[in-house]
Design a protein around this motif. Structure first.
Motif, PDB file in Angstrom:
ATOM      1  N   ASN B  80      63.259  58.141 130.702  1.00  0.00           N
ATOM      2  CA  ASN B  80      61.728  57.863 130.430  1.00  0.00           C
ATOM      3  C   ASN B  80      61.270  58.563 129.702  1.00  0.00           C
ATOM      4  O   ASN B  80      60.318  58.220 128.674  1.00  0.00           O
ATOM      5  CB  ASN B  80      61.161  57.946 132.081  1.00  0.00           C
ATOM      6  CG  ASN B  80      59.949  57.055 131.805  1.00  0.00           C
ATOM      7  OD1 ASN B  80      59.289  56.829 132.868  1.00  0.00           O
ATOM      8  ND2 ASN B  80      59.330  56.651 130.459  1.00  0.00           N
ATOM      9  N   HIS B  81      61.334  59.908 130.076  1.00  0.00           N
ATOM     10  CA  HIS B  81      60.605  61.144 129.129  1.00  0.00           C
ATOM     11  C   HIS B  81      60.819  60.842 127.815  1.00  0.00           C
ATOM     12  O   HIS B  81      60.261  61.055 126.630  1.00  0.00           O
ATOM     13  CB  HIS B  81      60.599  62.564 129.739  1.00  0.00           C
ATOM     14  CG  HIS B  81      62.285  62.982 129.640  1.00  0.00           C
ATOM     15  ND1 HIS B  81      62.733  63.496 128.669  1.00  0.00           N
ATOM     16  CD2 HIS B  81      63.057  63.001 130.612  1.00  0.00           C
ATOM     17  CE1 HIS B  81      63.868  63.823 129.003  1.00  0.00           C
ATOM     18  NE2 HIS B  81      64.142  63.491 130.085  1.00  0.00           N
ATOM     19  N   VAL B  84      59.394  58.121 125.944  1.00  0.00           N
ATOM     20  CA  VAL B  84      57.726  58.262 125.554  1.00  0.00           C
ATOM     21  C   VAL B  84      57.647  59.219 124.356  1.00  0.00           C
ATOM     22  O   VAL B  84      56.687  59.014 123.581  1.00  0.00           O
ATOM     23  CB  VAL B  84      57.005  59.088 126.954  1.00  0.00           C
ATOM     24  CG1 VAL B  84      55.651  59.915 126.524  1.00  0.00           C
ATOM     25  CG2 VAL B  84      57.190  58.335 128.050  1.00  0.00           C
ATOM     26  N   ARG B  85      58.550  60.329 124.222  1.00  0.00           N
ATOM     27  CA  ARG B  85      58.601  61.022 122.969  1.00  0.00           C
ATOM     28  C   ARG B  85      58.863  60.132 121.699  1.00  0.00           C
ATOM     29  O   ARG B  85      58.226  60.379 120.605  1.00  0.00           O
ATOM     30  CB  ARG B  85      59.592  62.158 122.963  1.00  0.00           C
ATOM     31  CG  ARG B  85      59.499  62.931 124.278  1.00  0.00           C
ATOM     32  CD  ARG B  85      58.511  64.170 123.566  1.00  0.00           C
ATOM     33  NE  ARG B  85      58.101  64.932 124.953  1.00  0.00           N
ATOM     34  CZ  ARG B  85      58.913  66.085 125.209  1.00  0.00           C
ATOM     35  NH1 ARG B  85      60.081  66.113 124.727  1.00  0.00           N
ATOM     36  NH2 ARG B  85      58.578  66.602 126.406  1.00  0.00           N
ATOM     37  N   VAL B  89      55.020  54.085 125.678  1.00  0.00           N
ATOM     38  CA  VAL B  89      54.519  54.664 127.094  1.00  0.00           C
ATOM     39  C   VAL B  89      54.272  53.253 128.048  1.00  0.00           C
ATOM     40  O   VAL B  89      53.876  52.427 127.774  1.00  0.00           O
ATOM     41  CB  VAL B  89      53.445  55.444 126.785  1.00  0.00           C
ATOM     42  CG1 VAL B  89      52.192  54.850 126.432  1.00  0.00           C
ATOM     43  CG2 VAL B  89      53.027  56.493 128.259  1.00  0.00           C
ATOM     44  N   GLY B 110      49.298  63.872 129.239  1.00  0.00           N
ATOM     45  CA  GLY B 110      49.859  63.118 128.178  1.00  0.00           C
ATOM     46  C   GLY B 110      49.823  63.766 126.927  1.00  0.00           C
ATOM     47  O   GLY B 110      50.410  63.672 126.146  1.00  0.00           O
ATOM     48  N   LEU B 112      50.020  67.104 126.354  1.00  0.00           N
ATOM     49  CA  LEU B 112      50.847  67.983 126.147  1.00  0.00           C
ATOM     50  C   LEU B 112      52.382  67.722 125.855  1.00  0.00           C
ATOM     51  O   LEU B 112      52.949  68.408 125.301  1.00  0.00           O
ATOM     52  CB  LEU B 112      50.803  68.890 127.347  1.00  0.00           C
ATOM     53  CG  LEU B 112      49.449  69.824 127.429  1.00  0.00           C
ATOM     54  CD1 LEU B 112      49.432  70.302 128.967  1.00  0.00           C
ATOM     55  CD2 LEU B 112      49.453  71.005 126.541  1.00  0.00           C
ATOM     56  N   PHE B 113      52.627  66.732 126.786  1.00  0.00           N
ATOM     57  CA  PHE B 113      54.174  66.331 126.692  1.00  0.00           C
ATOM     58  C   PHE B 113      54.560  65.065 126.110  1.00  0.00           C
ATOM     59  O   PHE B 113      55.704  64.699 126.387  1.00  0.00           O
ATOM     60  CB  PHE B 113      54.462  66.381 128.109  1.00  0.00           C
ATOM     61  CG  PHE B 113      54.186  67.609 128.819  1.00  0.00           C
ATOM     62  CD1 PHE B 113      55.008  68.648 128.576  1.00  0.00           C
ATOM     63  CD2 PHE B 113      53.190  67.791 129.674  1.00  0.00           C
ATOM     64  CE1 PHE B 113      54.956  70.091 129.152  1.00  0.00           C
ATOM     65  CE2 PHE B 113      52.783  69.181 130.297  1.00  0.00           C
ATOM     66  CZ  PHE B 113      53.918  70.272 129.872  1.00  0.00           C
ATOM     67  N   GLY B 114      53.549  64.366 125.489  1.00  0.00           N
ATOM     68  CA  GLY B 114      53.874  63.098 124.936  1.00  0.00           C
ATOM     69  C   GLY B 114      54.468  63.089 123.481  1.00  0.00           C
ATOM     70  O   GLY B 114      54.998  64.287 123.195  1.00  0.00           O
ATOM     71  N   ALA B 160      48.106  57.573 129.413  1.00  0.00           N
ATOM     72  CA  ALA B 160      49.135  56.808 128.456  1.00  0.00           C
ATOM     73  C   ALA B 160      48.828  57.086 127.087  1.00  0.00           C
ATOM     74  O   ALA B 160      49.660  57.218 126.148  1.00  0.00           O
ATOM     75  CB  ALA B 160      49.340  55.517 128.816  1.00  0.00           C
ATOM     76  N   THR B 163      49.511  60.371 125.031  1.00  0.00           N
ATOM     77  CA  THR B 163      50.843  60.442 124.681  1.00  0.00           C
ATOM     78  C   THR B 163      51.159  60.285 123.241  1.00  0.00           C
ATOM     79  O   THR B 163      52.018  60.501 122.747  1.00  0.00           O
ATOM     80  CB  THR B 163      52.097  59.942 125.661  1.00  0.00           C
ATOM     81  OG1 THR B 163      51.893  58.488 125.366  1.00  0.00           O
ATOM     82  CG2 THR B 163      51.744  60.153 126.946  1.00  0.00           C
TER      83      THR B 163
END
Lengths: 326, 257
Positions: B80-81, B84-85, B89, B110, B112-114, B160, B163
């Motif tokens: 999943n992660h 997203v990258r 999403v 979202g 920070l880590f998208g 969402a 991201t």
């Protein structure tokens, strides 16, 4: 770490102010000038507890991954130091290697266990720490169950005391830094809803492994200093399951996932233990007492003493707000 | 169906996707293409496999067979992660806020880590911008656990969006909303599309999905029973039949009018 631009989570925000932290630190480092050895020993024990509790809290509190196997890292640190000291290495020079080995061992547990959701990680940690204890008792290079003694040499309690206090202060400061910023945000997201965290791009396994490694390294350092202080290490002491339990109890009593909680829990727990251990009747039953305390905390305030304090503050504010009203 | 030759390269392509849970076939060989910039509706009765489809697309479920291509690259099987990258999403039908965090902190996750992996001031700017777009600015410092359902639905979308997706999969973001909130949500979905994000949306609220979608896919028992423009789909006899058990369903009125 990244700039602290986003507001930290509401609980870490009520952290002990930095000035108070600095003052306490300074006082503790100057303590050998005006306190007797007995009191310094007590502070040493409390500092040891603070390191264990705050380190555990990075993974168990911030990321919500409860490990009941942290004695393994104390043991790894302690044995690394004693074994290398027996080869003629200066004990304090073994600290970096102890930290690295502690972190590596955390991967060994975390790589398989973090793939599983739910309570599996906790169960695995119990199994692994017991396996390590049995292993250390059985093989010859660890001295078996009778343990190993540090080589005879000059031991300076002052240096060990200062090291333990500095490490404790560093761990508290590091927890404060880690709880903010991107890293802390990721751990908090993982704790609250791991699937939602993944759905927003957080590689949860990587963050859990990192948090585990950081806390394992810190606990291994404490284990090294422990071995240097006692000049002796045996599986029955450093790999003791009761030690693993104590490490969990301290943050829980104080307040899991908070900054002040583990410190508070460690101070109370360590100090009580020091006092209780001198009472012969309580020597073997002190864990009952903590078990009872644990149940009380779980029943009435899962956020521990910090939670209780916050509730008190809120109640006082409400009351004063009421009198201010029309 | 749009002939292959006429369509430009789709941003998302699902080919013969199946997902089996133990004995249950949740998705049985579903195929469809989504063009960039579309609002692509996914409808079907309960248990049709809509949410399973989204879970497979974003990688929170691993498909049993079939392929998912994002800009002609396979993404099925990625965690999943990682999806997203890459820029896809999803939101959750049952909202999943980080309840102890503020609204702003939720959205910052979202950012920070998208896909953007924003840091420092960039993350803050991104977060503030999204809070404005989604109409949550005035609630920025509220603890997520205290929000109303309408606000929580918007928070799902906001996180969402933070991201920086190219494709956003909205899973029933209008469920539980009142009529005026539904109008606001429809306009938000159009705003998202106009900002260049391709939208996939599962929606039970037929008037909304018909009103906002460019194309609609209809699933029933894990299989595609229709795909086309909203007008084509609501006039399709098989689609009407699929909904017949639900005698109060608005699709029937829509088809009859």
């Amino acid at each position: 770490m990244e700039d602290v631009v986003l507001r930290p989570a509401p609980i870490p925000r009520r952290a002990v102010p930095a000035s108070l932290f600095a003052a306490v630190g300074l006082l503790l480092l100057l303590a050998p000038r005006f306190l007797d050895r007995g009191s310094l020993n007590d502070i040493w024990n409390v500092a040891f507890g603070v390191i264990l509790a705050c380190s555990w809290n990075i993974l168990g509190g911030f990321a919500g991954q409860v490990s009941i196997g942290y004695s393994a890292f104390i043991g790894i640190g302690a044995y690394t130091t004693v074994l290398l000291a027996l080869k003629g290495v200066d004990p304090y020079l073994t600290l970096p290697l102890a930290a690295v080995l502690g972190a590596l061992f955390s991967f060994l547990i975390g790589l398989p266990a973090f793939r599983l959701r739910g309570p599996y990680f906790t169960i695995v940690t119990i199994g692994v720490s017991e396996a390590v204890r049995v292993f250390a008792s059985g093989v010859s290079f660890t001295g078996g169950s009778s343990g190993l003694r540090m080589p005879a040499g000059s031991f300076d309690f002052g240096v060990n005391y200062a090291s333990m206090v500095v490490l404790a202060l560093a761990v508290v400061a590091l927890s404060a830094v880690l709880s903010r910023g991107a890293f802390g945000t990721a751990l908090s997201a993982i704790r609250q809803d791991i699937d939602a965290a993944e759905a927003l791009g957080i590689d949860s396994s990587r963050f859990k492994l990192a948090a585990h490694a950081i806390s394992a390294a810190l606990v291994a350092l404490a284990g090294s200093l422990y071995a240097i202080n006692f000049q002796y290490v045996a599986p029955g002491s450093v790999f003791d399951f009761r030690l693993s339990l104590s490490i969990v109890l301290m943050p829980i009593i104080g307040g899991v996932g908070t900054l002040a909680g583990p410190v508070l829990g460690a101070v109370i727990f360590s100090y009580l233990q020091i006092k209780l251990l001198t009472i012969p009747a309580l020597r073997d039953s002190y864990l009952f007492l903590y078990g009872g305390l644990l149940i009380l905390v779980m029943l009435f305030e899962p956020k521990g003493l910090v939670g209780l304090w916050n509730r008190l503050i809120a109640a006082v504010r409400r009351r004063s707000g009421g009198t201010d009203g029309p | 169906m749009v002939p292959e030759a006429m369509a430009p390269s789709p941003i998302l392509s699902v080919r013969n996707l199946s997902k089996r849970f133990e004995g249950l076939l949740a998705l049985g060989g579903v195929s469809f293409d989504v063009e960039e910039g579309q609002i692509f509706g996914v409808i079907g009765p309960n248990g049709a496999g809509k949410t399973t489809l989204f879970s497979c697309i974003v990688g929170s479920l691993v498909p049993t067979s079939g392929e998912i291509l994002f800009r002609r690259r396979r993404i099925d099987g990625l965690p999943n992660h990682a999806v997203v990258r890459k820029g896809i999403v999803r939101t959750h039908q049952i909202v999943r806020p980080f309840r102890d965090m503020t609204v702003e902190q939720n959205v910052s996750v979202g950012a920070l880590f998208g896909r953007g992996k924003r840091r420092g001031n960039e993350a803050v700017r991104r977060t503030i911008g999204i809070l404005e777009t989604t109409g949550l600015s005035h609630r920025a410092q509220a603890i997520a656990g205290t929000l109303t359902i309408g606000e929580l639905k918007r928070l799902e979308i906001a996180r969402a969006l933070a991201t920086e997706p190219e494709v956003i999969c909205l899973d029933e973001v209008m469920g539980g909303l009142n009529p005026s909130e539904i109008l606001a949500a429809m306009s938000l979905i159009r705003t998202i599309r106009d900002a260049g994000v391709t939208v996939l949306m599962i929606e039970h609220h037929i008037h909304a999905v018909v009103g906002v979608s460019d194309r609609i896919l209809v699933l029933n028992f894990g299989e595609k029973i229709a795909e086309g423009t909203p007008q084509e789909v609501v006039a399709d006899p098989e689609v009407v039949t699929a909904y017949l058990g639900d005698d109060s369903h608005p699709l029937l009125e829509e088809a009859g009018s």
